[in-house]
Design a protein around this motif. Sequence first.
Motif, PDB file in Angstrom:
ATOM      1  N   ARG A  69      -5.585  -5.079  -7.034  1.00 35.49           N
ATOM      2  CA  ARG A  69      -5.571  -4.035  -6.014  1.00 35.49           C
ATOM      3  C   ARG A  69      -4.210  -3.335  -5.982  1.00 35.49           C
ATOM      4  NH1 ARG A  69      -7.484  -6.721  -0.786  1.00 35.49           N
ATOM      5  NH2 ARG A  69      -9.492  -6.434  -1.779  1.00 35.49           N
ATOM      6  N   TRP A  70      -4.263  -2.020  -5.717  1.00 40.32           N
ATOM      7  CA  TRP A  70      -3.044  -1.280  -5.444  1.00 40.32           C
ATOM      8  C   TRP A  70      -3.115  -0.784  -4.000  1.00 40.32           C
ATOM      9  CZ3 TRP A  70      -2.551   3.987  -4.289  1.00 40.32           C
ATOM     10  CH2 TRP A  70      -3.674   4.777  -4.485  1.00 40.32           C
ATOM     11  N   TYR A  71      -1.947  -0.610  -3.399  1.00 38.57           N
ATOM     12  CA  TYR A  71      -1.870  -0.202  -2.004  1.00 38.57           C
ATOM     13  C   TYR A  71      -1.124   1.118  -1.874  1.00 38.57           C
ATOM     14  CZ  TYR A  71      -3.505  -4.741  -0.410  1.00 38.57           C
ATOM     15  OH  TYR A  71      -4.270  -5.853  -0.168  1.00 38.57           O
ATOM     16  N   GLU A  72      -1.576   1.918  -0.912  1.00 43.05           N
ATOM     17  CA  GLU A  72      -0.862   3.145  -0.576  1.00 43.05           C
ATOM     18  C   GLU A  72      -0.519   3.110   0.900  1.00 43.05           C
ATOM     19  OE1 GLU A  72      -2.923   6.962  -0.341  1.00 43.05           O
ATOM     20  OE2 GLU A  72      -4.828   5.882  -0.255  1.00 43.05           O
ATOM     21  N   LYS A 126      -3.333   1.014   2.948  1.00 41.99           N
ATOM     22  CA  LYS A 126      -4.732   1.025   2.517  1.00 41.99           C
ATOM     23  C   LYS A 126      -4.813   0.445   1.109  1.00 41.99           C
ATOM     24  CE  LYS A 126      -8.692   3.979   1.763  1.00 41.99           C
ATOM     25  NZ  LYS A 126      -9.212   5.335   1.650  1.00 41.99           N
ATOM     26  N   HIS A 166      -6.787  -0.482  -2.491  1.00 44.49           N
ATOM     27  CA  HIS A 166      -7.782   0.092  -3.399  1.00 44.49           C
ATOM     28  C   HIS A 166      -8.034  -0.901  -4.531  1.00 44.49           C
ATOM     29  CE1 HIS A 166      -7.240   4.104  -1.583  1.00 44.49           C
ATOM     30  NE2 HIS A 166      -5.956   3.755  -1.524  1.00 44.49           N
ATOM     31  N   ASP A 167      -9.274  -1.379  -4.643  1.00 43.86           N
ATOM     32  CA  ASP A 167      -9.619  -2.299  -5.727  1.00 43.86           C
ATOM     33  C   ASP A 167      -9.763  -1.537  -7.034  1.00 43.86           C
ATOM     34  OD1 ASP A 167      -9.629  -4.511  -4.057  1.00 43.86           O
ATOM     35  OD2 ASP A 167     -11.775  -4.404  -3.672  1.00 43.86           O
ATOM     36  N   GLY A 209      -3.653   9.176  -7.264  1.00 44.07           N
ATOM     37  CA  GLY A 209      -4.234   7.944  -6.734  1.00 44.07           C
ATOM     38  C   GLY A 209      -5.533   7.540  -7.405  1.00 44.07           C
ATOM     39  N   ASN A 210      -5.897   8.198  -8.485  1.00 42.96           N
ATOM     40  CA  ASN A 210      -7.106   7.858  -9.235  1.00 42.96           C
ATOM     41  C   ASN A 210      -6.697   7.203 -10.551  1.00 42.96           C
ATOM     42  OD1 ASN A 210      -8.951   9.260  -7.370  1.00 42.96           O
ATOM     43  ND2 ASN A 210      -7.874  11.077  -8.116  1.00 42.96           N
TER      44      ASN A 210
END
Length: 166
Positions: free
Chosen positions: A12-15, A27, A29-30, A86-87
């Motif tokens: 996961r990455w977080y923003e 938030k 993101h998997d 973010g993609n």
Amino acid sequence: MIAPGDGSGPLRWYECTGDPLKEADWKGHDLLDRDMIHGHSLDVGDVDGDGHLDIFAAEMAKWTESRPDSDNPKAEAWIFYGDGQGNFRKTVLATGHGFHEGKLADLDGDGDLDILNKPYNWDAPRIDVWLNNGTGPRKHAGTGASFKGPLGLQLYSLRCLERGSW
């Protein structure tokens, strides 16, 4: 970025959508549609040279020292190409290959990021060099198997004749 080490869990990455000191403003993101298994390799860098950060992540194939066969014969390694918005586009670099503490670095001096890896105890002792020949001049690092990936990453394995001798 987070990944499980000795176990399974999300990659996961977080923003941060606001105040970085407020938990609610983060938030997650998997990156995978499944749990990552013994993910002992995680690094971030611009692999394809487009100015956007990419993510390299990989699973271990074998961690039980007393077991003769692989714990995770379908272990995968990925490069997630980022677009700066973010993609991430997931690509599978390898399947069934043992990664442990793999790192991104320019190993052949051609200006792009390559991958240096060694397994924990899968088919060891060895060192694997994955050369990224997609953005710099093509260089030869030795003999070994090759991988035809989106950037022409090539694998070169350096094996010891006996344990402990390099």
